[in-house]
Design an enzyme around this catalytic site. Structure first.
Site, PDB file in Angstrom:
ATOM      1  N   GLU A   1       0.851  -1.248  -0.008  1.00 35.21           N
ATOM      2  CA  GLU A   1      -0.037  -0.108   0.167  1.00 35.21           C
ATOM      3  C   GLU A   1       0.920   1.163   0.116  1.00 35.21           C
ATOM      4  O   GLU A   1       0.564   2.110  -0.756  1.00 35.21           O
ATOM      5  CB  GLU A   1      -1.065  -0.038   1.179  1.00 35.21           C
ATOM      6  CG  GLU A   1      -1.888   1.082   1.280  1.00 35.21           C
ATOM      7  CD  GLU A   1      -2.704   1.331   0.182  1.00 35.21           C
ATOM      8  OE1 GLU A   1      -3.127   0.176  -0.782  1.00 35.21           O
ATOM      9  OE2 GLU A   1      -3.224   2.449  -0.172  1.00 35.21           O
ATOM     10  N   GLY A   2       2.117   1.303   0.640  1.00 34.21           N
ATOM     11  CA  GLY A   2       2.942   2.342   0.573  1.00 34.21           C
ATOM     12  C   GLY A   2       3.421   2.701  -0.894  1.00 34.21           C
ATOM     13  O   GLY A   2       3.273   3.934  -1.178  1.00 34.21           O
ATOM     14  N   HIS A   3       3.442   1.656  -1.731  1.00 31.69           N
ATOM     15  CA  HIS A   3       3.752   1.987  -3.299  1.00 31.69           C
ATOM     16  C   HIS A   3       2.736   2.526  -3.801  1.00 31.69           C
ATOM     17  O   HIS A   3       2.579   3.383  -4.691  1.00 31.69           O
ATOM     18  CB  HIS A   3       4.386   0.846  -3.909  1.00 31.69           C
ATOM     19  CG  HIS A   3       5.525   0.281  -3.312  1.00 31.69           C
ATOM     20  ND1 HIS A   3       5.612  -1.166  -2.448  1.00 31.69           N
ATOM     21  CD2 HIS A   3       6.931   0.600  -3.344  1.00 31.69           C
ATOM     22  CE1 HIS A   3       6.953  -1.234  -2.306  1.00 31.69           C
ATOM     23  NE2 HIS A   3       7.595  -0.287  -2.721  1.00 31.69           N
TER      24      HIS A   3
ATOM     25  N   LYS B   1       9.364   7.412   3.993  1.00 29.27           N
ATOM     26  CA  LYS B   1       9.890   6.117   4.538  1.00 29.27           C
ATOM     27  C   LYS B   1      11.270   5.894   4.669  1.00 29.27           C
ATOM     28  O   LYS B   1      12.046   5.590   5.660  1.00 29.27           O
ATOM     29  CB  LYS B   1       9.051   4.900   4.117  1.00 29.27           C
ATOM     30  CG  LYS B   1       9.813   3.646   4.263  1.00 29.27           C
ATOM     31  CD  LYS B   1       9.583   2.950   5.540  1.00 29.27           C
ATOM     32  CE  LYS B   1      10.086   1.659   5.867  1.00 29.27           C
ATOM     33  NZ  LYS B   1      11.262   1.175   5.484  1.00 29.27           N
TER      34      LYS B   1
ATOM     35  N   SER C   1       8.605  -4.066   2.097  1.00 32.84           N
ATOM     36  CA  SER C   1       8.505  -5.192   1.380  1.00 32.84           C
ATOM     37  C   SER C   1       9.054  -6.372   2.243  1.00 32.84           C
ATOM     38  O   SER C   1       9.068  -7.450   1.943  1.00 32.84           O
ATOM     39  CB  SER C   1       9.244  -5.193   0.023  1.00 32.84           C
ATOM     40  OG  SER C   1       8.622  -4.137  -0.692  1.00 32.84           O
TER      41      SER C   1
ATOM     42  N   GLN D   1      22.862  -1.821  -5.210  1.00 34.97           N
ATOM     43  CA  GLN D   1      22.476  -1.183  -3.938  1.00 34.97           C
ATOM     44  C   GLN D   1      22.552  -2.223  -2.891  1.00 34.97           C
ATOM     45  O   GLN D   1      22.340  -1.584  -1.674  1.00 34.97           O
ATOM     46  CB  GLN D   1      21.484  -0.527  -3.888  1.00 34.97           C
ATOM     47  CG  GLN D   1      19.953  -0.977  -3.975  1.00 34.97           C
ATOM     48  CD  GLN D   1      18.792  -0.155  -4.499  1.00 34.97           C
ATOM     49  OE1 GLN D   1      18.610   0.154  -5.538  1.00 34.97           O
ATOM     50  NE2 GLN D   1      18.010   0.093  -3.272  1.00 34.97           N
TER      51      GLN D   1
HETATM   52  P1  AMP Z   1      11.333  -0.102  -2.698  1.00 29.41           P
HETATM   53  O1  AMP Z   1      10.645  -0.964  -3.522  1.00 29.41           O
HETATM   54  O2  AMP Z   1      11.447  -0.326  -1.324  1.00 29.41           O
HETATM   55  O3  AMP Z   1      12.590   0.596  -3.034  1.00 29.41           O
HETATM   56  O4  AMP Z   1      10.531   1.442  -2.570  1.00 29.41           O
HETATM   57  C1  AMP Z   1      10.302   2.223  -3.698  1.00 29.41           C
HETATM   58  C2  AMP Z   1       9.533   3.506  -3.234  1.00 29.41           C
HETATM   59  O5  AMP Z   1       8.480   3.434  -2.314  1.00 29.41           O
HETATM   60  C3  AMP Z   1      10.608   4.413  -2.379  1.00 29.41           C
HETATM   61  O6  AMP Z   1      10.626   5.851  -3.063  1.00 29.41           O
HETATM   62  C4  AMP Z   1      10.056   4.064  -1.027  1.00 29.41           C
HETATM   63  O7  AMP Z   1      10.605   5.421  -0.354  1.00 29.41           O
HETATM   64  C5  AMP Z   1       8.782   4.064  -1.253  1.00 29.41           C
HETATM   65  N1  AMP Z   1       8.159   3.469   0.104  1.00 29.41           N
HETATM   66  C6  AMP Z   1       8.433   2.087   0.449  1.00 29.41           C
HETATM   67  N2  AMP Z   1       7.632   1.802   1.717  1.00 29.41           N
HETATM   68  C7  AMP Z   1       6.851   2.964   1.842  1.00 29.41           C
HETATM   69  C8  AMP Z   1       5.992   3.269   2.721  1.00 29.41           C
HETATM   70  N3  AMP Z   1       5.509   2.515   3.632  1.00 29.41           N
HETATM   71  N4  AMP Z   1       5.372   4.542   2.565  1.00 29.41           N
HETATM   72  C9  AMP Z   1       5.314   5.153   1.578  1.00 29.41           C
HETATM   73  N5  AMP Z   1       6.127   4.979   0.556  1.00 29.41           N
HETATM   74  C10 AMP Z   1       7.121   3.971   0.891  1.00 29.41           C
END
Ligand code: AMP
Length: 274
Positions: free
Chosen positions: A29-31, A147, A184, A56
């Site tokens: 849901e964050g994404h 985040k 994730s 990374q």
């Molecule tokens: P990731 O797939 O973890 O590399 O994250 C991709 C994008 O989603 C990055 O800009 C993260 O900061 C954002 N993101 C990850 N988790 C959250 C969350 N819980 N709330 C808002 N954005 C998030």
């Protein structure tokens, strides 16, 4: 919604001026909230990339077990308003015959001694892949979640310092009902660990009412350690530069902690109540 697995395919269906949400997949849901936010603030195409960037990861085991859920990810992208998904192969991002440079790292990547100290080389990999993706997608704007607060500051500084005409837009952290920031990697928490993970967001909330940065830091450590987590850092810093806090400027409380095999990070504004 277009799905492209190479940048040639992506460019064939994409006009310039897109808004861009880079991710590593295993979407939650964050994404989804970032994608919805992107669609709401910007006219034109909404591009989501799904790429688990090897450069990374400083821990090969973390890379090897990173979850891959492409079908569910595509559903979330479609439902959240994406017009294009770019899910490339490693060769498409890092061609064997053309080394992809690491851009100069902004000071906020290394000087604060936070993420990059615990994950050496992490931000070099993040800047390398984001710069590469910016070159391929050529967006007008890109969204990143609060985040990953230090990452947001690093990528804002990199974009500004290299003169790229891309607007960086932050998105708020989306949380589980008990306050745990969605990630994730949360799926790797055991049934015993999962409730204890909420101690991090509780520590951040309680720190906000402490009178000094030192008192806030001590309290955050106490709360997290009492829940049995291993603290990596629990600090109050300047919100933009992430070095020692300066009175009169915005400050941020930031935590990294380990719970079993899972590394968790979170952060919140630290209000100056003085
Ligand atoms: P990731 O797939 O973890 O590399 O994250 C991709 C994008 O989603 C990055 O800009 C993260 O900061 C954002 N993101 C990850 N988790 C959250 C969350 N819980 N709330 C808002 N954005 C998030």
């Amino acid at each position: 919604m277009h799905l492209a697995t190479s940048h040639a395919e992506l460019r064939a269906t994409l006009s310039t001026g897109a808004v861009f949400v880079p991710t590593m997949g295993a979407l939650h849901e964050g994404h989804a909230s970032l994608i919805r936010h992107a669609a709401a603030v910007h006219q034109g195409p909404v591009v989501v990339s799904i790429f688990v960037n090897p450069t990374q990861f400083n821990d090969p085991a973390d890379f090897a077990r990173y979850p891959k859920t492409l079908d569910a990810d595509l559903d979330i992208c479609r439902r959240s308003g994406a017009t294009h998904v770019y899910a490339p192969t490693p060769q498409d991002v890092y061609p064997a015959d053309a080394p992809i440079p690491v851009p100069p790292l902004p000071r906020v990547a290394t000087a604060p001694g936070l993420e990059d100290k615990l994950r050496p080389g992490h931000f070099a990999g993040v800047c390398q892949v984001v710069r590469r993706l910016f070159d391929l997608v050529q967006p007008a704007a890109a969204l990143f979640g609060e985040k990953d607060w230090q990452q947001l500051q690093v990528l804002s500084a990199m974009t500004r310092e290299t003169g790229l005409p891309i607007r960086i837009i932050p998105g708020p952290t989306i949380r589980e009902p008990d306050g745990l920031a969605m990630s994730s990697r949360n799926r790797f928490l055991t049934a015993d660990e999962r409730p204890r993970a909420a101690s991090i967001s509780r520590a951040l909330r309680e720190a906000a009412s402490k009178p000094t940065p030192a008192a806030a830091e001590a309290h955050m450590r106490d709360v997290i350690q009492a829940a049995g987590l291993e603290v990596q850092y629990a600090v109050v810093r300047d919100a933009q530069y992430l070095e020692a806090p300066i009175s009169g400027r915005p400050r941020r409380a930031l935590i990294a902690a380990k719970l079993g095999s899972v590394r968790l990070i979170d952060n919140a504004a630290w209000p100056d109540l003085a």
